[in-house]
Design an enzyme around this catalytic site. Structure first.
Site, short mmCIF file in Angstrom:
data_model
loop_
_atom_site.label_atom_id
_atom_site.label_comp_id
_atom_site.label_asym_id
_atom_site.label_seq_id
_atom_site.Cartn_x
_atom_site.Cartn_y
_atom_site.Cartn_z
N GLY A 1 0.32 -1.05 0.21
CA GLY A 1 0.09 -0.52 0.02
C GLY A 1 0.89 1.35 -0.19
O GLY A 1 1.68 1.53 -0.44
N ARG A 2 0.75 2.72 0.54
CA ARG A 2 1.03 3.55 0.47
C ARG A 2 2.25 3.00 1.33
O ARG A 2 3.89 3.97 1.00
CB ARG A 2 0.54 4.71 1.18
CG ARG A 2 -1.02 5.30 0.26
CD ARG A 2 -1.48 6.71 0.68
NE ARG A 2 -2.70 7.50 0.36
CZ ARG A 2 -3.83 6.40 0.21
NH1 ARG A 2 -4.28 5.72 1.53
NH2 ARG A 2 -4.66 7.04 -0.53
N ILE A 3 2.49 3.01 2.64
CA ILE A 3 3.38 2.86 3.24
C ILE A 3 3.93 1.77 2.61
O ILE A 3 5.76 1.98 3.14
CB ILE A 3 2.86 2.58 4.75
CG1 ILE A 3 2.12 4.03 5.16
CG2 ILE A 3 4.53 2.40 6.04
CD1 ILE A 3 1.07 3.39 6.35
N THR B 1 5.71 -2.67 11.35
CA THR B 1 5.09 -1.88 12.38
C THR B 1 3.86 -2.19 11.52
O THR B 1 3.23 -0.60 11.42
CB THR B 1 5.67 -0.44 11.54
OG1 THR B 1 5.62 -0.80 10.12
CG2 THR B 1 7.10 -1.09 12.20
N GLU C 1 -2.47 -4.52 23.33
CA GLU C 1 -1.51 -2.35 23.25
C GLU C 1 -1.88 -1.73 24.96
O GLU C 1 -3.15 -1.86 24.67
CB GLU C 1 -1.66 -2.03 22.25
CG GLU C 1 -0.23 -2.45 21.46
CD GLU C 1 -0.39 -1.95 20.10
OE1 GLU C 1 -1.19 -1.06 19.98
OE2 GLU C 1 0.02 -1.94 19.34
N ARG D 1 -0.04 -4.09 12.59
CA ARG D 1 -0.44 -3.86 13.95
C ARG D 1 -0.39 -5.29 14.43
O ARG D 1 -0.20 -6.61 13.77
CB ARG D 1 -2.64 -4.10 13.29
CG ARG D 1 -2.85 -2.74 12.82
CD ARG D 1 -3.51 -2.22 14.45
NE ARG D 1 -4.16 -0.76 13.69
CZ ARG D 1 -3.60 0.44 13.66
NH1 ARG D 1 -2.06 0.35 13.42
NH2 ARG D 1 -4.36 1.33 13.48
N HIS E 1 4.37 1.21 20.06
CA HIS E 1 3.66 2.22 18.72
C HIS E 1 3.98 3.13 18.14
O HIS E 1 2.83 4.15 18.19
CB HIS E 1 2.11 1.58 19.52
CG HIS E 1 1.37 1.61 18.18
ND1 HIS E 1 -0.04 0.46 18.22
CD2 HIS E 1 1.21 1.70 16.18
CE1 HIS E 1 -0.18 0.85 16.70
NE2 HIS E 1 -0.10 1.36 15.60
#
Length: 324
Positions: free
Chosen positions: A156-158, A236, A267, A238, A286
């Protein structure tokens, strides 16, 4: 009567200043402590708009209490904390904040990759404990990043932004995605591989997927055993995409060389979590999007989504249910 908004965490005044006068605003005034569930359950009963963080579980039970709610604006890209199907049944819009955190999260991902590969945190602790008494040929040696093969799970974008950074290190790029990205393959010289093959050939594997029923525990012991003994696994995205018990065992047994984790299934992660005790794991709380500029952009975008929805417009980041 002014529309009512509830904000589940204290945001900077510069972000909410534009809302004052136009909306009846209530806000949980703590920055570091999430709003208690019982408080949130009471607050949603009367509000028209909810701005929340990924720390809030916006489930069917909570949504059923919100008789006036028109929009839920999540200050995050991921939205696995929200029951979007229950929201859709009630005609409640759900939005997220993509785009603005892409580059910052990619920076952190590549930094975590470097820190894990070169054992930076382990070396710092070694120095601070007074263990550094001499130089030796194989002392704290790690894995080379330049020229290595990077496998990106989720382009995706990241994932694309990560690929851009990896090209500067002359890394060979491979990826797995639900659908082929032919344009990106040409742009970044990145090769599509089935997941099993990617795991087998990669020196570094970065998980960049959203958490969905389909991706939950996508990386378990079977997949970890496919990886090289010298491989490094980075997450990084989930927690819950990787089976943490299997990862711990794989690291203990040296099925893989190391892991870098910014996210966890639970978390905040308990301080006695077994993964935190391993020397070949770098762990972060996170902080993928945690630059000052980016967090302000995320908050501003969440507010913008909220106000657009309350004005009767279609928010720019409206989450649409995928067709079966």
């Amino acid at each position: 009567m002014k529309p009512k908004i509830y904000i589940t965490r204290k945001l900077p005044e510069q972000i909410i200043d534009g809302l004052r006068g136009k909306y009846d605003i209530r806000m949980w005034e703590e920055e570091e402590i999430p709003v208690p569930r019982e408080v949130l359950e009471e607050e949603v009963k009367e509000v028209d708009g909810l701005l929340c963080l990924l720390t809030e579980n916006i489930d069917e039970s909570l949504i059923d209490r919100a008789d006036h709610l028109k929009i839920i604006a999540n200050m995050a890209v991921g939205y696995n904390n929200i029951d979007i199907h229950s929201a859709a049944k009630r005609g409640i819009m759900v939005t997220n904040t993509p785009g603005v955190l892409t580059e910052t999260t990619a920076d952190l991902t590549f930094g975590l990759l470097l820190a894990t590969a070169r054992r930076m945190m382990e070396a710092e602790a070694y120095l601070k404990r007074g263990k550094w008494e001499t130089w030796s040929p194989m002392q704290l040696t790690g894995q080379d990043v330049h020229g290595a093969t990077l496998g990106i799970i989720g382009l995706g974008r990241i994932g694309e932004a990560l690929a851009k950074r990896a090209k500067g290190f002359d890394m060979k790029l491979v990826y797995f995605n639900r659908s082929r990205k032919y344009e990106q393959e040409k742009e970044w010289d990145i090769e599509y591989l089935p997941l099993e093959k990617l795991l087998q050939v990669s020196d570094f594997v970065c998980v960049m997927l959203p958490l969905t029923p389909e991706t939950a525990y996508m990386i378990g012991m079977k997949q970890l055993k496919m990886m090289k003994e010298t491989a490094v696994l980075i997450n990084t995205a989930r927690g819950g995409i990787i089976d943490e018990k299997a990862l711990y065992q794989a690291l203990q047994d040296r099925e893989i060389w190391a892991a870098g984790l910014d996210v966890f299934e639970e978390e905040p992660v308990p301080v006695d979590h077994p993964l935190l005790a391993l020397p070949n794991v770098v762990t972060l709380p996170h902080i993928g999007s945690a630059s000052i500029a980016t967090r302000l952009k995320m908050a501003a975008l969440a507010v913008q989504n909220l106000t657009e929805g309350l004005a009767g417009d279609t928010p720019r980041n409206l989450i649409k249910l995928k067709k079966a």
